[in-house]
Enzyme design. Structure first.
Site, short mmCIF file in Angstrom:
data_model
loop_
_atom_site.label_atom_id
_atom_site.label_comp_id
_atom_site.label_asym_id
_atom_site.label_seq_id
_atom_site.Cartn_x
_atom_site.Cartn_y
_atom_site.Cartn_z
CB CYS A 1 -0.97 -0.02 1.17
SG CYS A 1 -0.21 0.13 2.80
NE ARG A 2 -0.22 7.32 2.15
CZ ARG A 2 0.23 7.66 3.36
NH1 ARG A 2 1.46 8.02 3.54
NH2 ARG A 2 -0.59 7.62 4.39
#
Length: 115
Positions: A67-68
């Site tokens: 994810c980020r």
């Protein structure tokens, strides 16, 4: 971030070009920039779209979840492990990916950015 000893984790530097990567960020994040070749299933749609993962993932390979920054991917990694899938959270997420100089692309193949 530490998500506990129950979440298998790998660093970006541990990944090879052919490793299977699952990106669980939302659509706007994906559109801004992602790792080429990653499968995109947003965390908010993951359970409903789980079949897409089982069709695309290697049968005897590991699913690397990104994810980020590593929080959402840790949650998805824990879910996958509960389903019996060999999965690992990518520590630091796309922020670490970009910081290590790995390519980030937009859907048209142009250079992208991590948002």
């Amino acid at each position: 971030m530490d998500f506990g000893s129950g979440v298998p984790t790998v660093g970006v530097s541990d990944l090879s070009d052919g490793d299977f990567l699952l990106d669980v960020r939302e659509d706007d994040e994906w559109e801004a920039g992602h790792a080429a070749g990653a499968l995109h299933i947003p965390m908010s749609e993951f359970v409903a779209r789980y079949g897409e993962l089982t069709e695309a993932a290697p049968q005897d390979g590991r699913v690397h979840v990104i994810c980020r920054s590593g929080g959402r991917s840790a949650q998805v990694t824990m879910y996958l492990a509960q389903q019996g899938v060999d999965a690992a959270n990518v520590a630091g997420g796309m922020e670490a990916w970009q910081a290590e100089g790995r390519p980030v692309t937009d859907p048209k193949g142009n250079p992208g950015s991590v948002v």
